[in-house]
Design a protein around this motif. Sequence first.
Motif, PDB file in Angstrom:
ATOM      1  N   ARG A 323       6.547  -0.448 -53.368  1.00  0.00           N
ATOM      2  CA  ARG A 323       6.032  -1.777 -53.107  1.00  0.00           C
ATOM      3  C   ARG A 323       7.227  -2.602 -53.048  1.00  0.00           C
ATOM      4  O   ARG A 323       7.207  -3.694 -52.459  1.00  0.00           O
ATOM      5  N   ASN A 324       8.373  -2.316 -53.844  1.00  0.00           N
ATOM      6  CA  ASN A 324       9.590  -3.292 -54.321  1.00  0.00           C
ATOM      7  C   ASN A 324      10.521  -2.185 -54.016  1.00  0.00           C
ATOM      8  O   ASN A 324      11.312  -2.142 -55.128  1.00  0.00           O
ATOM      9  N   GLU A 457      12.754 -12.998 -58.039  1.00  0.00           N
ATOM     10  CA  GLU A 457      11.590 -12.775 -57.154  1.00  0.00           C
ATOM     11  C   GLU A 457      11.487 -11.518 -56.975  1.00  0.00           C
ATOM     12  O   GLU A 457      10.273 -10.854 -57.225  1.00  0.00           O
ATOM     13  N   SER A 460      10.248 -10.042 -60.384  1.00  0.00           N
ATOM     14  CA  SER A 460       8.779 -10.485 -60.921  1.00  0.00           C
ATOM     15  C   SER A 460       7.687  -9.823 -60.075  1.00  0.00           C
ATOM     16  O   SER A 460       6.901  -9.461 -60.785  1.00  0.00           O
ATOM     17  N   LYS A 461       7.952  -9.445 -58.795  1.00  0.00           N
ATOM     18  CA  LYS A 461       6.990  -8.944 -58.108  1.00  0.00           C
ATOM     19  C   LYS A 461       6.891  -7.438 -58.566  1.00  0.00           C
ATOM     20  O   LYS A 461       5.852  -6.835 -58.687  1.00  0.00           O
ATOM     21  N   ALA A 464       5.057  -7.515 -61.846  1.00  0.00           N
ATOM     22  CA  ALA A 464       3.496  -7.774 -61.784  1.00  0.00           C
ATOM     23  C   ALA A 464       2.968  -6.557 -61.168  1.00  0.00           C
ATOM     24  O   ALA A 464       1.834  -6.318 -61.654  1.00  0.00           O
ATOM     25  N   ASP A 465       3.606  -5.725 -60.132  1.00  0.00           N
ATOM     26  CA  ASP A 465       2.842  -4.786 -59.766  1.00  0.00           C
ATOM     27  C   ASP A 465       2.543  -3.442 -60.803  1.00  0.00           C
ATOM     28  O   ASP A 465       1.598  -2.929 -60.654  1.00  0.00           O
TER      29      ASP A 465
END
Length: 478
Positions: A323-324, A457, A460-461, A464-465
């Motif tokens: 996802r990232n 960013e 952090s993403k 969080a995932d």
Amino acid sequence: MSFEFPLPDVGEGLTEADIVSWKVAVGDTVTVNQILVEIETAKSLVELPSPQAGEVGALLVEEGQTIEVGTPIIRFGGADSGSDNASASAPAAGETQTPAEGGGDAEGGATLVGYGAKAASSKRRPRKGAGVAAPAKPSQASAAPEAPSAPAAAATPVAAAATAPVENAAATAPATASSGKPLAKPPVRKLAKDLGLDLAAIVPTGSRGEVTRDDVKAAASGTGAAATAAAASGAGSAAASAGAGPSGELEERIPFKGVAKMMAKAMVESAFTMPHVTEFLDVDVTETMAFVRRLKSTKFLGEDIKVSPLLLVAKAVAWAVARNPRINSCLEGEEIVVKKYVNLGIAAATPRGLIVPNIKGAHAMGLTDLAQGIQDLTALARSGKTPPADQSGGTITITNVGVFGVDAGTPIINPGEAAILAFGQIRKKPWVVGDEIVPRDITTLSVSADHRVVDGEIISKFLADVGRGLEDPTLLLV
């Protein structure tokens, strides 16, 4: 005719290694691919197989010694089997020959250094002569003419000196080989070196006039003939430096080499070339722990598969990377290289230091394959025999500090990667669920990332995932 086998480069461009333990002795008859010696490189323990069959003429390097790649470590043939000093003899000029070509076994298996599969254990014949001298230095072995055998009669006064009364020990010179070194087996030499003792100052009590392990221990503890002789000859400072022995030492000196030295170099390079930024997140992993318990009780992944919370953390990291993808990258020159695959590193504490082997292709693995990968990786790391190939090519790393009872940390990024996630211990804590405060299983995750490659960013993403996947592990199965 004789053949000297030099220390090979066992991979990854390593330039030196430590001789840990010899698996053969002078006079042994070995076969092709039989294990000769165990060495420690900057990355792992490696067993070196024999490139040819023949009789071991000399061990040219002692256990515990650090040598460079290309240094001769063992000689086949060309030794006088009846000589007391066979292991210290060097080949005569012009006698070196190259090993026979081929030499592979019928199965065609390959070891780490490319010689082939392991062969059967050595066939040992009885040794002749009184004793074997210490191996010669590699530089001596390559240039010096063959040393003459020591007369058998010379062993007699040595043995007599070793059995002399304690009160006369100070006047007795320790037994030495023709090279000038006291007689002692490689493990005994290593023990004396580790304890900071001079073998020449220890009176030998061995049956052939050699210094024994008990002699070294007696010298270290300040008792016995060895300590008396050392004090009387003015060499007692070496024994004194060891204090009152293992139970009363005030200091311990550990050689800074091998795996520990390489890891330290990598961490310094990472810490001072990458601008680290670390973020933290507390996560409710109650559902993850319930899932782990179900997997354990049902043995859904297999009878022999061990299931732990780390498995779900590894799966969550791979899921969050998808996802990232930018978090799974590195900086190479003027380019940021984003990798479309996940070679997941798992930091492992081993008796020889910290290593970071990685599971290749973790992004494409289901829970069963990932669990098996973690299990195999851990077992190999604990044995100290993780090959260099398993420690290279990592893309992102997990370090499980929780296994030591630690809540969180600010880990240093593994060189060649952009991020590392620390997984803290799981503890029962009061947690707000809806409008109520209830006990829940809580852990702290932290991510250190290279701020040149990823900004706040992305970090952090990603974090969080990972947390979201651990709060609801069913997301990881989609």
